[in-house]
Design a protein around this motif. Structure first.
Motif, PDB file in Angstrom:
ATOM      1  N   GLY A  25     -41.849  -6.203  24.746  1.00 14.44           N
ATOM      2  CA  GLY A  25     -41.431  -4.844  25.094  1.00 14.44           C
ATOM      3  C   GLY A  25     -42.654  -3.965  25.337  1.00 14.44           C
ATOM      4  O   GLY A  25     -43.761  -4.268  24.875  1.00 14.44           O
ATOM      5  N   PHE A  26     -42.438  -2.884  26.073  1.00 15.13           N
ATOM      6  CA  PHE A  26     -43.526  -1.928  26.364  1.00 15.13           C
ATOM      7  C   PHE A  26     -43.146  -0.531  25.884  1.00 15.13           C
ATOM      8  O   PHE A  26     -42.000  -0.103  26.021  1.00 15.13           O
ATOM      9  CB  PHE A  26     -43.757  -1.773  27.877  1.00 15.13           C
ATOM     10  N   VAL A  64     -48.673   0.102  25.952  1.00 11.69           N
ATOM     11  CA  VAL A  64     -48.750  -0.390  24.573  1.00 11.69           C
ATOM     12  C   VAL A  64     -47.734  -1.520  24.499  1.00 11.69           C
ATOM     13  O   VAL A  64     -46.534  -1.296  24.654  1.00 11.69           O
ATOM     14  CB  VAL A  64     -48.411   0.720  23.560  1.00 11.69           C
ATOM     15  N   GLN A  65     -48.228  -2.735  24.340  1.00 10.70           N
ATOM     16  CA  GLN A  65     -47.328  -3.884  24.332  1.00 10.70           C
ATOM     17  C   GLN A  65     -46.969  -4.268  22.913  1.00 10.70           C
ATOM     18  O   GLN A  65     -47.833  -4.358  22.047  1.00 10.70           O
ATOM     19  CB  GLN A  65     -47.977  -5.087  25.031  1.00 10.70           C
ATOM     20  N   ASP A  66     -45.694  -4.529  22.701  1.00 10.72           N
ATOM     21  CA  ASP A  66     -45.216  -5.064  21.430  1.00 10.72           C
ATOM     22  C   ASP A  66     -45.398  -6.587  21.477  1.00 10.72           C
ATOM     23  O   ASP A  66     -44.637  -7.287  22.115  1.00 10.72           O
ATOM     24  CB  ASP A  66     -43.735  -4.681  21.272  1.00 10.72           C
ATOM     25  N   ASN A  67     -46.439  -7.046  20.799  1.00 10.77           N
ATOM     26  CA  ASN A  67     -46.768  -8.483  20.803  1.00 10.77           C
ATOM     27  C   ASN A  67     -45.823  -9.309  19.962  1.00 10.77           C
ATOM     28  O   ASN A  67     -45.822 -10.513  20.073  1.00 10.77           O
ATOM     29  CB  ASN A  67     -48.142  -8.686  20.147  1.00 10.77           C
ATOM     30  N   ALA A  68     -45.122  -8.645  19.030  1.00 13.38           N
ATOM     31  CA  ALA A  68     -44.458  -9.315  17.911  1.00 13.38           C
ATOM     32  C   ALA A  68     -45.531  -9.912  16.998  1.00 13.38           C
ATOM     33  O   ALA A  68     -46.697  -9.536  17.103  1.00 13.38           O
ATOM     34  CB  ALA A  68     -43.452 -10.336  18.381  1.00 13.38           C
ATOM     35  N   ALA A  69     -45.154 -10.851  16.132  1.00 15.78           N
ATOM     36  CA  ALA A  69     -46.053 -11.254  15.048  1.00 15.78           C
ATOM     37  C   ALA A  69     -47.228 -12.089  15.532  1.00 15.78           C
ATOM     38  O   ALA A  69     -48.276 -12.134  14.899  1.00 15.78           O
ATOM     39  CB  ALA A  69     -45.265 -12.017  13.994  1.00 15.78           C
TER      40      ALA A  69
END
Lengths: 799, 330
Positions: free
Chosen positions: A300-301, A323-328
């Protein structure tokens, strides 16, 4: 030029097996003495395992063993581990238990006491970037492939400066720019500064990532669900700590991957490692809910785009911050795809791109169809329409004015693309859709229902180069095309095999596609992802077939006199051009190749091929005429495009929409396989409808729990959510760097369809731009009723 | 955490209602009545609910079928939603039921899912289904009704520690049709009006209906009074299939000389029970169903609605659906 195979439909051999149920997927296999394993999944979003007490479980009848993080190779952070002692999302596997059956294994798991110390967690990248905010990982909060794992906090001033509802833009960790941005914005007639959010959504592969493995005579046999083949073997070997040559991979069919099974993934090592420990074959079936934990999702962005348009609609400047949601774990580099897509699709004269990929306590991400490119199509296309409206320019026209052409530069490196026929696609689509006529219906209201008519477009790279081809003509005269690309379900493994058949003019009935099982001796190929197969594999099959063709002619010249140039082929014989009665059948030539040995039979191989190709070709040596080569043809930055046209009816009272008419047009170079192309264009479009208006991952920020771990909760589109009839077309112009003009197409149709749908809804709402995906009925109802949205502009993972 | 792996349980497959009632009595709270299984199986697979024994009603023929009676229509609780959707008599006289059935889940699910199962299904609040120990699960908190809770699908009315909504499309239709639930247990039969059959958290937070251990819903009766009335059913959901209502509306109306003589209306997914819109009914009775009345009815319906953080869209949606029900009668 008239082709024998190119541009013609055929029935790929795996279709019949799939529709009749004969195809065996990973979980259909059985082996003597096979047992099952189940996973213990983390109940919390972040924690440290202090102790595992499995004594009760291991005493149970039928329980055979346990595998913990201590028993498996460590994977270097921040890549996802096989099993973990520091779970970083709800559902991350902590341990596995093997038993005679799955119920017993699950009963045993319930008896295991795992003591986990909770650690701070977050599901919002911005929360992690705020001073003092939680880090999703104990070793940092920012990183990605090519970006060092680090702790990065923006300043309170960064946040304050942005103001309410606007994306703060602190330090970026990746950045590029070109042109004079200030000058571009100064020249612009309109400048938008928009903050946006694109949701993360699951891959929803119908086949979960089940896996069965066993060891025999030092080799590990792995039955897996993968969309790629030889490309994954070194990765699997690394997970197992063995040599690639000791991996036997069987992955003939794959029930969907959409990017999530392009590479090997950590969980597939569990049955193999458990099998090693127990000395018995181990099956690990992954359930639907588990697929939402250890499966994958799109990044997600949270983003911000400043975009300036000239009076003529030309995009002059773009300043993009993601801003990227990389996850874990590392996830994918969607942010890079985002920047490149904007630079190419809208050809801004100046652009700056900045990004920060941030870790959050969410399940691992991987590429999903159009990673980055398709998110941007959803965001930028409605803004293009907004500018067109303000400037009084037709919406197809504004796209034509900004469209890339062959040689247009992409990304910060400004690499020219090998071909781009976006204009042709737009023009072809507009004509076939009756764009001008349909526009008269745009905005028409009947009761609560309003018509929206719109166009959307999207891009993705379309192929790689530098991999190996391997073909073989056997003494029975058959052409064997060995392909290591995998089987994502697109049939392009066979469509591109027909390139070799085309070169050697062989009837399709006399061709055998060898694939899906290491024991069929497959060459080194890149995986089946990134819309690359139709380009990359056309090239490898071309060079291998050309090698075979050369060898056929050489053998004929040796046998029958003259020089190789005096000979030609007709698909079953190599013959003297001046006297066609003098020649050899392909089978005879193959036998001569075996007799001759050396490079003809595969006993001598080119120096530049990959060790995996070398091993496969060596194994085949002496079985026929071997054509083998590395693709060293000139290549470049490839680009595939799709445009889509949609007429949509939006009900302002219910927020629901119906797609009344739909057309998508692909720029995929020369069409190899029309039916295969149609399924890619239409299937991608359906997935795009989900991306635009349905699918999203929902998490509760207070406890990190997921709301949608079932298909009925995660909501991919159903038959009733898509138009019964969808039209498609293709530009069908060759890419000049591809030997037969082919290039990929898989990913852009999704972004184009999503964009067309979002733009049509926006039209129906009088031009309202949401700056958010997906657009759900509640959001439409709120706009129509003049109410504010429930979510805040930068809020993520909301329902 | 366990997902998708059922534990062992005893399975009883009685071939008569009497046997089923005996079993239900004997097993009490350890027994679980199962019909199509579309509510039950997920609970078992996730090991959130763990009954010792299942009583599968699937083999009891007397619980199946659609029968016309002097009082109206009686539909056995084990009748599938597909049968209801396709029944000529239902379509002819109680079209509302067919319309509601057609919007439940997906065609495949409707082939096996039953009327009784749909009416008796448990709350679909995602937190509760996830298996958290909330009020409804016997705990002491609500996860949905918090400042950051993801409560887009939750209630506008009747919150009482729990904010879950009624997920049953057939329940909304049943309330609008003034249906009577036929409930049997080992001591006899009772017939309960649909409106009283469904209960909210203020009555009992751990169940959605009046059914208690030992009870079996055997049939639903639809009074002849509403046969052939003017019906309206609409369900708004994110998807066209396999989705629960964001809000739904069911109305039955009898018009005389262009004027509403009698009407019943119920709204789904706005309260823990199908919400009967009594004040709307009173307000519109005796009037001509025109746009002005539709507007008034809509406004009246949402009076007192108390949204949570993510569901205020349900207010205009509910208002719009009530309007549409009135407009449809015009």
């Amino acid at each position: 030029m008239a082709y024998k195979h190119i541009g013609k439909d055929f029935t790929p051999h795996d279709v019949v097996a799939k529709v009749t149920g004969q195809a065996k997927y990973a979980e259909d296999f059985r082996a003597e003495g096979m047992v099952f394993c189940r996973l213990l999944l983390s109940p919390m979003p972040h924690g440290r395992v202090r102790n595992i007490d499995a004594s009760e479980a291991l005493k149970m009848e039928g329980v055979l063993g346990i595998l913990t993080a201590d028993d498996v190779p460590a994977i270097p952070a921040p890549n996802a581990p096989i099993l973990t002692k520091e779970p970083m999302f709800v559902g991350e596997p902590i341990l596995a238990v093997a038993a005679v059956d799955e119920t017993t294994a699950q009963d045993a798991i319930e008896k295991i006491k795992v003591d986990i110390e909770p650690l701070p967690f977050t599901i919002d990248p911005l929360q992690s970037l705020f001073p003092g905010g939680p880090n999703a990982r104990s070793d940092g909060n920012v990183g990605n492939v090519g970006i060092e794992l680090q702790t990065l906090k923006w300043t309170a001033a960064d946040f304050a400066r942005a103001g309410e509802g606007k994306l703060p833009m602190g330090k970026a960790v990746e950045e590029w720019s070109y042109g004079d941005l200030d000058a571009a914005f100064a020249k612009a007639k309109i400048v938008y500064d928009e903050t946006f959010v694109t949701a993360s959504n699951s891959h929803h592969s119908m086949e979960p990532r089940s896996c069965m493995a066993y060891w025999q005579n030092g080799k590990c046999f792995v039955h897996a669900s993968l969309q790629s083949h030889t490309y994954t073997i070194p990765q699997i070997a690394q997970y197992l700590g063995i040599d690639p040559q000791d991996v036997v991979l069987i992955a003939e069919y794959c029930g969907g991957g959409f990017g999530s099974k392009g590479s090997a993934y950590p969980s597939m090592a569990i049955p193999a490692l458990m099998s090693k420990k127990l000395g018995r074959p181990v099956m690990m079936r992954i359930s639907r809910a588990e697929e939402y934990f250890i499966g994958s999702a799109r990044n997600g962005f949270q983003g911000r785009i400043r975009i300036g348009f000239g009076a003529d609609g030309k995009v002059l400047g773009v300043d993009l911050f993601i801003v990227q949601d990389n996850a874990a774990n590392n996830g994918f580099w969607d942010f890079r795809g985002a920047g490149e897509a904007v630079s190419l699709v809208y050809t801004p004269t100046a652009m700056r791109f900045r990004a920060v990929p941030v870790y959050t306590n969410l399940p691992s991400r991987t590429a999903q169809r159009g990673p980055g490119q398709n998110q941007m199509a959803c965001i930028v296309e409605p803004l293009l329409d907004r500018a067109a409206r303000e400037l009084g320019i037709d919406r197809v026209e504004i796209r034509l004015r900004n469209a890339p052409v062959t040689g247009s530069p992409v990304g910060g490196e400004r690499r020219p693309v090998t071909s781009a026929y976006v204009r042709e696609a737009l023009e072809k689509g507009a004509a076939r859709f009756n764009w001008r006529e349909k526009l008269r219906e745009n905005g028409k209201r009947d009761g609560s229902k309003v018509i929206g008519v719109a166009v959307g477009q999207a891009y993705h790279p379309a192929g790689f180069f530098g991999f190996d081809g391997l073909v073989r003509i056997t003494p029975d005269g058959k052409l064997h095309i060995h392909t290591g690309v995998g089987n994502l379900g697109t049939f392009s493994h066979s469509a591109t095999a027909r390139i070799a058949a085309e070169v050697l003019k062989v009837d399709w009935e006399n061709c055998i596609v060898e694939r899906g099982d290491s024991r069929r001796h497959l060459p080194w190929n890149i995986g089946q992802f990134g819309s690359n197969t139709s380009y990359t594999m056309s090239r490898t099959n071309y060079v291998a077939a050309m090698d075979a063709l050369t060898k056929l002619k050489e053998i004929a010249a040796r046998e029958l006199g003259g020089s190789p140039d005096d000979y030609d082929v007709d698909g079953s014989r190599v013959f003297q051009k001046s006297n066609p009665s003098r020649g050899l059948g392909y089978g005879e030539a193959a036998q001569r190749a075996i007799d001759l040995g050396g490079r003809y039979s595969g006993h001598e191989l080119p120096q530049d091929i990959h060790p995996i190709t070398r091993a496969s070709a060596s194994a085949l040596a002496g079985t026929g005429l071997i054509g083998v080569a590395k693709d060293t043809l000139p290549g470049g930055a490839t680009a595939a495009f799709a445009v889509a046209f949609a007429k949509v009816e939006v009900d302002l009272e219910t927020g629901q929409h119906r797609i009344l008419e739909f057309l998508t047009v692909g720029d995929c170079g020369r069409v190899i396989h029309p039916m295969g192309l149609a399924t890619q264009l239409k299937g991608g479009s359906v997935q795009g409808f989900g991306l635009a208006c349905l699918e999203h991952i929902v998490y509760d920020p207070q406890n990190g729990l997921p709301a949608n771990v079932g298909l009925y909760q995660a909501k991919p589109p159903t038959y009733l959510d898509v138009p019964a009839e969808m039209q498609w077309d293709a530009v069908d112009k060759p890419d000049p760097t591809s030997p037969l003009g082919t290039k990929g197409i898989g990913e852009p149709p999704m972004g184009a369809a999503a964009a067309a749908l979002l733009c049509a809804i926006s039209q129906a709402l009088g031009g309202h731009v949401f700056n958010r995906t997906p657009v759900l009925p509640d959001m439409i109802i709120n706009v129509a009723a003049g109410r504010s949205q429930s979510h805040k502009p930068l809020q993520v993972h909301t329902q | 955490m366990s997902r998708d792996m059922m534990p062992h349980f005893e399975l009883y497959q009685p071939d008569s209602l009497e046997n089923a009632l005996d079993l239900a009595k004997r097993l009490g709270r350890d027994g679980w009545i199962i019909a199509g299984g579309y509510d039950s199986l997920d609970w078992f697979k996730d090991r959130v609910k763990r009954p010792k024994a299942l009583i599968d009603l699937g083999g009891i023929e007397s619980l199946k079928g659609i029968r016309e009676t002097p009082e109206g229509l009686e539909i056995g609780a084990l009748t599938t939603l597909t049968e209801i959707e396709r029944s000529p008599i239902v379509r002819e006289k109680y079209g509302l039921l067919a319309d509601a059935a057609r919007r439940v889940a997906s065609p495949q699910i409707r082939n096996a899912a039953t009327l009784g199962g749909n009416l008796c299904q448990d709350a679909r609040c995602w937190y509760y289904r996830y298996g958290v120990n909330c009020y409804r699960a016997g705990g002491n908190t609500c996860y949905a009704d918090t400042p950051q809770g993801q409560n887009r699908e939750h209630c506008l009315f009747g919150a009482s520690r729990c904010v879950a909504v009624s997920p049953s499309d057939m329940g909304t239709a049943a309330v609008a049709l003034d249906a009577r639930m036929v409930v049997r247990n080992s001591s006899g039969e009772r017939v309960i009006p649909a409106e009283e059959f469904f209960i909210g958290p203020a009555v009992d937070i751990t169940r959605m209906t009046v059914l208690e251990p030992g009870d079996i819903l055997t049939a639903v009766r639809f009074p002849a009074e509403w046969a052939g009335a003017k019906f309206y059913f609409e369900k708004v959901s994110d998807r066209e299939a396999w989705d629960f209502a964001l809000v739904s509306i069911a109305s039955a109306m009898i018009l005389e000389n262009g004027v509403i003589r009698n009407v019943r209306m119920a709204c789904g997914a706005v309260e823990c029970v199908p919400r009967r819109l009594k004040v709307v009914e009173q307000t519109v009775t005796g009037s001509e169903p025109n746009e002005e009345l539709a507007q008034l009815a809509g406004k009246t319906a949402v009076q007192g609605a108390t949204p949570l953080n993510f569901n205020h869209f349900k207010i205009p949606l509910m208002e719009n659906l009530v309007r549409r029900a009135i407009r449809a009668a015009a």
